[in-house]
Design an enzyme around this catalytic site. Sequence first.
Site, PDB file in Angstrom:
ATOM      1  N   CYS A   6       0.834  -1.211   0.000  1.00 31.53           N
ATOM      2  CA  CYS A   6       0.000   0.000   0.000  1.00 31.53           C
ATOM      3  C   CYS A   6       0.866   1.258   0.000  1.00 31.53           C
ATOM      4  O   CYS A   6       1.578   1.537   0.969  1.00 31.53           O
ATOM      5  CB  CYS A   6      -0.902  -0.055   1.232  1.00 31.53           C
ATOM      6  SG  CYS A   6      -1.733   1.473   1.639  1.00 31.53           S
ATOM      7  N   CYS A  52       0.121   3.724   2.763  1.00 37.53           N
ATOM      8  CA  CYS A  52       0.617   3.166   4.035  1.00 37.53           C
ATOM      9  C   CYS A  52       2.104   3.473   4.209  1.00 37.53           C
ATOM     10  O   CYS A  52       2.549   3.838   5.293  1.00 37.53           O
ATOM     11  CB  CYS A  52       0.415   1.653   4.079  1.00 37.53           C
ATOM     12  SG  CYS A  52      -1.298   1.104   4.020  1.00 37.53           S
TER      13      CYS A  52
END
Length: 117
Positions: free
Chosen positions: A30, A33
């Site tokens: 991600c 993230c």
Amino acid sequence: MATVTLNTQDFEKTLNDNELVFVDFWATWCGPCRAFGPIFEQASNENPDIVFGKVDIDENQDLAVAAGIQAVPTLLIAKKGQVVFKQAGALRASDLDDLIKQAKSLDVDAGDTQLSE
């Protein structure tokens, strides 16, 4: 205090045994993230009185499902074992700092149950 890795075995205990816990649900694949990770880590170093935990959703799928995580990154905040905030999306450092201030001042014993977004 650096971030700690949480998993299914220690998640509930960590939330219940600490006054204030910030949890970053994330995944290695991600992009947002990875962008939020250093911000979260910096906040953990600046706030040693708060437990900052990270949960890799790919390694802890049961925990992610149980916590109702539908997107990453998701920030969950618990105070005295009670979830007071949960929101998906990467945050700027200033927004995270604001949530930290709100969470510290939140009085769950007086019936305050949520932070504002």
